[in-house]
Design a protein around this motif. Structure first.
Motif, PDB file in Angstrom:
ATOM      1  N   VAL A 406       0.834  -1.201   0.000  1.00  0.00           N
ATOM      2  CA  VAL A 406       0.000   0.000   0.000  1.00  0.00           C
ATOM      3  C   VAL A 406       0.873   1.257   0.000  1.00  0.00           C
ATOM      4  O   VAL A 406       0.580   2.240  -0.687  1.00  0.00           O
ATOM      5  CB  VAL A 406      -0.968  -0.002   1.200  1.00  0.00           C
ATOM      6  N   GLU A 407       1.964   1.214   0.755  1.00  0.00           N
ATOM      7  CA  GLU A 407       2.865   2.366   0.785  1.00  0.00           C
ATOM      8  C   GLU A 407       3.469   2.622  -0.588  1.00  0.00           C
ATOM      9  O   GLU A 407       3.696   3.780  -0.978  1.00  0.00           O
ATOM     10  CB  GLU A 407       3.971   2.148   1.818  1.00  0.00           C
ATOM     11  N   ARG A 408       3.743   1.575  -1.341  1.00  0.00           N
ATOM     12  CA  ARG A 408       4.206   1.763  -2.725  1.00  0.00           C
ATOM     13  C   ARG A 408       3.156   2.509  -3.537  1.00  0.00           C
ATOM     14  O   ARG A 408       3.478   3.406  -4.327  1.00  0.00           O
ATOM     15  CB  ARG A 408       4.499   0.403  -3.390  1.00  0.00           C
ATOM     16  N   ARG A 409       1.911   2.149  -3.362  1.00  0.00           N
ATOM     17  CA  ARG A 409       0.842   2.834  -4.092  1.00  0.00           C
ATOM     18  C   ARG A 409       0.768   4.304  -3.702  1.00  0.00           C
ATOM     19  O   ARG A 409       0.579   5.175  -4.565  1.00  0.00           O
ATOM     20  CB  ARG A 409      -0.492   2.140  -3.824  1.00  0.00           C
ATOM     21  N   LYS A 410       0.949   4.596  -2.424  1.00  0.00           N
ATOM     22  CA  LYS A 410       0.894   5.981  -1.943  1.00  0.00           C
ATOM     23  C   LYS A 410       2.078   6.797  -2.456  1.00  0.00           C
ATOM     24  O   LYS A 410       1.928   7.921  -2.946  1.00  0.00           O
ATOM     25  CB  LYS A 410       0.878   6.001  -0.416  1.00  0.00           C
ATOM     26  N   GLU A 411       3.268   6.235  -2.327  1.00  0.00           N
ATOM     27  CA  GLU A 411       4.483   6.989  -2.632  1.00  0.00           C
ATOM     28  C   GLU A 411       4.752   7.104  -4.126  1.00  0.00           C
ATOM     29  O   GLU A 411       5.257   8.127  -4.598  1.00  0.00           O
ATOM     30  CB  GLU A 411       5.684   6.329  -1.938  1.00  0.00           C
ATOM     31  N   LEU A 412       4.428   6.068  -4.886  1.00  0.00           N
ATOM     32  CA  LEU A 412       4.813   6.013  -6.295  1.00  0.00           C
ATOM     33  C   LEU A 412       3.651   6.290  -7.235  1.00  0.00           C
ATOM     34  O   LEU A 412       3.753   6.057  -8.443  1.00  0.00           O
ATOM     35  CB  LEU A 412       5.429   4.640  -6.602  1.00  0.00           C
ATOM     36  N   TRP A 413       2.556   6.808  -6.724  1.00  0.00           N
ATOM     37  CA  TRP A 413       1.383   7.142  -7.535  1.00  0.00           C
ATOM     38  C   TRP A 413       1.800   8.025  -8.713  1.00  0.00           C
ATOM     39  O   TRP A 413       2.524   9.001  -8.563  1.00  0.00           O
ATOM     40  CB  TRP A 413       0.379   7.892  -6.668  1.00  0.00           C
TER      41      TRP A 413
END
Length: 496
Positions: A406-413
């Motif tokens: 989920v953090e990847r989705r948040k940071e790399l959007w």
């Protein structure tokens, strides 16, 4: 395989330029090899021109170079609600990239394999060029790394990696010509083996190369380490992914919260490891911002809105949270804007493109630790990033791996990882209508500008199922990019 035309123009060698007028599509034999590859300086112009072609070549307004592959990846993910006004609607709806007759399908294949063929020529011929030996080794290393980057892209979108034996794409490692026979598909495992081999070959060739601060588009040791971290993560080699992620981010500190809010448009950002710079005279690639920039009046498409549910991943202290607001523009009221990307110069419609950041390396490290069962180190790497974003630190509870993804989705959007992460993890697209508790449209208050508000239905995802009417599922064939019909017709060996 229909022969890939080598994009080498002798006039470019004379001009020594690298802009949108630099490139042409003359066949390989239009310029004798002894002219093109006779000196190290000429070979460097070839690799510069290849890079310019890769990012600056316009196939259509919907395909502004290689970076538009990343737009497509994000449009096909869970967190971007693409408006129906302009561009990428069919990719978003999963009807385009499975259709081998579509222009976008053909364009991506053409870009990638033409760059591969140019790299093959450089690798095969640079040793015989006159000039400084160290420079020739560096150019060869950069060609190995760029070829690996292309094959890593193919591995990311053209096949799942469940057993390693799935047939994926052809591998070419020597220059092609009019009589070159098309190759059959290699397995996805063989593609990853080629990627990692190329990158390991590149390491000693560029280990002493120091690029200038203004040349972040050039491939150096940090970039190769970062590509190895990606490749090892995708191929589930966790220990190596950790090693190279740590090496890649060396010298690139995480940006401040204020820098995060500046619009992701400046290659001089200290966290950016790799990027593609733009100027008013070389700005074709900036066209990608027309999709991503949803707040600058000069931005034309403004089509990449955020899924309203995406906002729920952020706590209010997070520096990223302040980038959200509800759209107030005519005809787009009710969309949730995520204003991460903005033109650096709206008057000139220019913005630099990010290709690799230190934050991604922390996320690779965290995920690889979690995948290998070391939750303590995984949480520590995750929390370095969260602390830099003023987000609540992870203290346990829930599944660490899920939290990291989920953090990847948040940071790399918006940076191109949505679909490729779904493919590599065996995940699934998740889209649901944005409805109130009573099952009706959620209503939001949009300011009118004079102190009053108008109530409008909030907009979210418009495509909620696969084209066949079924729910999105893991390993759906709709996630994979098709091989274009022209390649199928011209390569009788493709499926042998």
């Amino acid at each position: 395989m229909k022969k890939n035309l080598l994009l080498l123009i002798f006039a470019a060698l004379v001009l020594g330029a690298c802009n949108k007028d630099f490139l042409d599509t003359k066949p390989t034999n239009a310029v004798p090899d002894n002219d093109v590859f006779n000196t190290a300086d000429n070979v460097e112009t070839v690799i510069n021109g290849t890079w310019a072609y890769m990012f600056e070549e316009f196939f259509t307004y919907a395909v502004p170079g290689y970076k538009s592959i990343h737009l497509t990846s994000d449009a096909m993910g869970s967190d971007i609600a693409v408006t129906q006004s302009y561009g990428l609607r069919d990719a978003y709806a999963f009807t385009e990239m499975v259709d081998n007759t579509k222009n976008r399908v053909s364009a991506y294949w053409t870009i990638i394999y033409k760059v591969i063929d140019n790299c093959n020529n450089i690798i095969a011929k640079v040793d015989n060029a006159a000039g400084d030996a160290d420079k020739k080794q560096r150019l060869k290393g950069q060609a190995y790394a760029l070829r690996a980057y292309c094959y890593l892209t193919l591995a990311s979108y053209y096949q799942f990696n469940r057993t390693g034996a799935e047939k994926a794409v052809p591998i070419y490692i020597t220059p092609s010509g009019a009589t070159t026979a098309g190759k059959p598909k290699s397995t996805i495992g063989e593609v990853y083996t080629q990627v990692i081999s190329d990158l390991q070959n590149a390491l000693p060739l560029i280990k002493n190369y120091q690029r200038s601060a203004t040349q972040k588009w050039k491939i150096d040791l940090n970039v190769v380490n970062g590509l190895l971290a990606r490749a090892y993560l995708q191929n589930r080699q966790w220990k190596d992914a950790i090693t190279y992620a740590v090496a890649a981010r060396n010298g690139y500190p995480l940006m401040s919260g204020d820098d995060y809010n500046k619009g992701f448009n400046d290659i001089n950002n200290g966290e950016w490891i790799w990027g593609h710079a733009q100027t008013p005279n070389q700005s074709n690639a900036s066209y990608n911002f027309h999709y991503l920039d949803v707040s600058s009046p000069a931005s034309y498409y403004q089509s990449f809105m955020a899924d309203p549910y995406f906002l729920n991943f952020f706590d209010s202290a997070d520096v990223r949270f302040r980038l959200f607001d509800w759209d107030t523009l005519p005809n787009q009221e009710g969309y949730l804007r995520y204003k991460k990307f903005r033109f650096r110069d709206p008057s000139a419609l220019v913005g630099d493109l990010v290709l690799m950041r230190a934050a991604e390396m922390y996320l690779i490290e965290a995920e690889a630790y979690a995948q290998s069962g070391d939750n303590a180190n995984g949480a520590a790497a995750l929390n370095v990033l969260r602390a830099a974003r003023s987000a609540t630190l992870y203290t346990g509870g829930g599944q660490l791996l899920d939290t990291i993804l989920v953090e990847r989705r948040k940071e790399l959007w918006g940076e191109g990882f949505s679909l490729s992460d779904i493919i590599r993890t065996g995940g699934t697209v998740v889209r649901k209508p944005f409805l109130a508790y009573n099952g009706k449209d959620s209503i939001i208050n949009v300011p009118t500008g004079n102190g009053t508000f108008v109530q409008v239905p909030a907009q979210g995802h418009l495509t909620l199922k696969q084209p066949d009417g079924n729910p999105f599922t893991p390993y759906s064939p709709y996630y994979l990019f098709a091989i274009p019909i022209t390649e199928i017709q011209n390569n009788p060996n493709l499926n042998n």
